[in-house]
Design a protein around this motif. Sequence first.
Motif, PDB file in Angstrom:
ATOM      1  N   LEU A  12      -5.327 -16.796   7.231  1.00  0.00           N
ATOM      2  CA  LEU A  12      -6.062 -17.461   6.160  1.00  0.00           C
ATOM      3  C   LEU A  12      -5.365 -17.413   4.810  1.00  0.00           C
ATOM      4  N   GLN A  13      -4.241 -16.737   4.730  1.00  0.00           N
ATOM      5  CA  GLN A  13      -3.563 -16.589   3.437  1.00  0.00           C
ATOM      6  C   GLN A  13      -3.207 -17.939   2.802  1.00  0.00           C
ATOM      7  N   PRO A  14      -2.610 -18.893   3.532  1.00  0.00           N
ATOM      8  CA  PRO A  14      -2.337 -20.191   2.885  1.00  0.00           C
ATOM      9  C   PRO A  14      -3.603 -20.900   2.414  1.00  0.00           C
ATOM     10  N   GLU A  15      -4.698 -20.754   3.178  1.00  0.00           N
ATOM     11  CA  GLU A  15      -5.955 -21.389   2.770  1.00  0.00           C
ATOM     12  C   GLU A  15      -6.492 -20.758   1.491  1.00  0.00           C
ATOM     13  N   ARG A  16      -6.426 -19.434   1.389  1.00  0.00           N
ATOM     14  CA  ARG A  16      -6.878 -18.765   0.162  1.00  0.00           C
ATOM     15  C   ARG A  16      -6.015 -19.176  -1.024  1.00  0.00           C
ATOM     16  N   THR A  17      -4.714 -19.287  -0.792  1.00  0.00           N
ATOM     17  CA  THR A  17      -3.814 -19.702  -1.875  1.00  0.00           C
ATOM     18  C   THR A  17      -4.099 -21.140  -2.289  1.00  0.00           C
ATOM     19  N   ARG A  18      -4.343 -21.997  -1.314  1.00  0.00           N
ATOM     20  CA  ARG A  18      -4.667 -23.402  -1.621  1.00  0.00           C
ATOM     21  C   ARG A  18      -5.958 -23.476  -2.435  1.00  0.00           C
ATOM     22  N   LEU A  19      -6.971 -22.696  -2.060  1.00  0.00           N
ATOM     23  CA  LEU A  19      -8.224 -22.684  -2.814  1.00  0.00           C
ATOM     24  C   LEU A  19      -8.030 -22.129  -4.222  1.00  0.00           C
ATOM     25  N   ALA A  20      -7.169 -21.135  -4.371  1.00  0.00           N
ATOM     26  CA  ALA A  20      -6.884 -20.587  -5.701  1.00  0.00           C
ATOM     27  C   ALA A  20      -6.220 -21.636  -6.588  1.00  0.00           C
ATOM     28  N   TRP A  21      -5.306 -22.413  -6.027  1.00  0.00           N
ATOM     29  CA  TRP A  21      -4.671 -23.486  -6.800  1.00  0.00           C
ATOM     30  C   TRP A  21      -5.710 -24.539  -7.196  1.00  0.00           C
ATOM     31  N   ARG A  22      -6.630 -24.837  -6.309  1.00  0.00           N
ATOM     32  CA  ARG A  22      -7.679 -25.820  -6.636  1.00  0.00           C
ATOM     33  C   ARG A  22      -8.596 -25.303  -7.750  1.00  0.00           C
ATOM     34  N   ARG A  23      -8.954 -24.020  -7.688  1.00  0.00           N
ATOM     35  CA  ARG A  23      -9.788 -23.441  -8.759  1.00  0.00           C
ATOM     36  C   ARG A  23      -9.052 -23.460 -10.086  1.00  0.00           C
ATOM     37  N   THR A  24      -7.777 -23.143 -10.055  1.00  0.00           N
ATOM     38  CA  THR A  24      -6.992 -23.145 -11.287  1.00  0.00           C
ATOM     39  C   THR A  24      -6.882 -24.558 -11.850  1.00  0.00           C
ATOM     40  N   ARG A  69       2.241 -27.926  -4.820  1.00  0.00           N
ATOM     41  CA  ARG A  69       2.085 -26.630  -4.160  1.00  0.00           C
ATOM     42  C   ARG A  69       0.998 -26.685  -3.088  1.00  0.00           C
ATOM     43  N   ILE A  70      -0.116 -27.337  -3.380  1.00  0.00           N
ATOM     44  CA  ILE A  70      -1.197 -27.448  -2.394  1.00  0.00           C
ATOM     45  C   ILE A  70      -0.713 -28.200  -1.165  1.00  0.00           C
ATOM     46  N   ARG A  71       0.047 -29.269  -1.376  1.00  0.00           N
ATOM     47  CA  ARG A  71       0.584 -30.044  -0.261  1.00  0.00           C
ATOM     48  C   ARG A  71       1.549 -29.224   0.576  1.00  0.00           C
ATOM     49  N   SER A  72       2.353 -28.380  -0.070  1.00  0.00           N
ATOM     50  CA  SER A  72       3.331 -27.586   0.676  1.00  0.00           C
ATOM     51  C   SER A  72       2.675 -26.481   1.491  1.00  0.00           C
ATOM     52  N   LEU A  73       1.470 -26.065   1.124  1.00  0.00           N
ATOM     53  CA  LEU A  73       0.777 -25.011   1.863  1.00  0.00           C
ATOM     54  C   LEU A  73       0.192 -25.499   3.184  1.00  0.00           C
ATOM     55  N   GLY A  74       0.244 -26.789   3.439  1.00  0.00           N
ATOM     56  CA  GLY A  74      -0.262 -27.335   4.689  1.00  0.00           C
ATOM     57  C   GLY A  74       0.696 -27.158   5.845  1.00  0.00           C
ATOM     58  N   ALA A  75       1.931 -26.751   5.595  1.00  0.00           N
ATOM     59  CA  ALA A  75       2.926 -26.575   6.651  1.00  0.00           C
ATOM     60  C   ALA A  75       2.620 -25.322   7.467  1.00  0.00           C
ATOM     61  N   ALA A  76       3.168 -25.277   8.679  1.00  0.00           N
ATOM     62  CA  ALA A  76       2.967 -24.111   9.538  1.00  0.00           C
ATOM     63  C   ALA A  76       3.597 -22.860   8.924  1.00  0.00           C
ATOM     64  N   ARG A  77       4.726 -23.036   8.289  1.00  0.00           N
ATOM     65  CA  ARG A  77       5.404 -21.930   7.600  1.00  0.00           C
ATOM     66  C   ARG A  77       5.634 -22.347   6.150  1.00  0.00           C
ATOM     67  N   PRO A  78       4.639 -22.176   5.306  1.00  0.00           N
ATOM     68  CA  PRO A  78       4.803 -22.605   3.911  1.00  0.00           C
ATOM     69  C   PRO A  78       5.892 -21.792   3.206  1.00  0.00           C
ATOM     70  N   LEU A  79       6.678 -22.493   2.431  1.00  0.00           N
ATOM     71  CA  LEU A  79       7.720 -21.834   1.646  1.00  0.00           C
ATOM     72  C   LEU A  79       7.089 -21.148   0.444  1.00  0.00           C
ATOM     73  N   PRO A  80       7.703 -20.079  -0.032  1.00  0.00           N
ATOM     74  CA  PRO A  80       7.165 -19.442  -1.238  1.00  0.00           C
ATOM     75  C   PRO A  80       7.312 -20.362  -2.444  1.00  0.00           C
ATOM     76  N   LEU A  81       6.499 -20.115  -3.441  1.00  0.00           N
ATOM     77  CA  LEU A  81       6.576 -20.895  -4.673  1.00  0.00           C
ATOM     78  C   LEU A  81       7.922 -20.654  -5.327  1.00  0.00           C
ATOM     79  N   SER A  82       8.576 -21.722  -5.711  1.00  0.00           N
ATOM     80  CA  SER A  82       9.895 -21.588  -6.335  1.00  0.00           C
ATOM     81  C   SER A  82       9.758 -20.991  -7.740  1.00  0.00           C
ATOM     82  N   HIS A  83      10.848 -20.428  -8.221  1.00  0.00           N
ATOM     83  CA  HIS A  83      10.837 -19.870  -9.577  1.00  0.00           C
ATOM     84  C   HIS A  83      10.573 -20.966 -10.601  1.00  0.00           C
ATOM     85  N   ARG A  84      11.131 -22.128 -10.357  1.00  0.00           N
ATOM     86  CA  ARG A  84      10.937 -23.260 -11.262  1.00  0.00           C
ATOM     87  C   ARG A  84       9.462 -23.676 -11.309  1.00  0.00           C
TER      88      ARG A  84
END
Length: 105
Positions: A12-24, A69-84
């Motif tokens: 559930l980690q990508p889902e929680r991260t996606r929801l956090a981005w939506r709240r932000t 970022r939300i779109r990238s979290l839909g992948a099976a293996r989401p990449l970490p957020l880039s420094h940029r």
Amino acid sequence: MTAAGDVRDPGLQPERTRLAWRRTTLSCTVVAVLAVKLTVSDEIGAKELTGLALSALVWVAFLAVAHRRIRSLGAARPLPLSHRGALLATMCTIALAVFGAALIW
């Protein structure tokens, strides 16, 4: 034993991260709407119009970063957020706070 290249269940980690981005994003939108309300309720001068335009620009930039970022979290293996991406999101948040404070004073 599984190989490192196997597809993993991210849980559930990508889902929680996606929801956090939506709240932000929602919080950022509320701040932008309040800036518009504050500007419209007072007399509109050059300072207020500039602050409003810059706030809108920062808001759109943050929406772009968050959507990507939300779109990238839909992948099976989401990449970490880039420094940029992290730097851009942080700068947008700080800039929106500064422009909001400038509109108040």
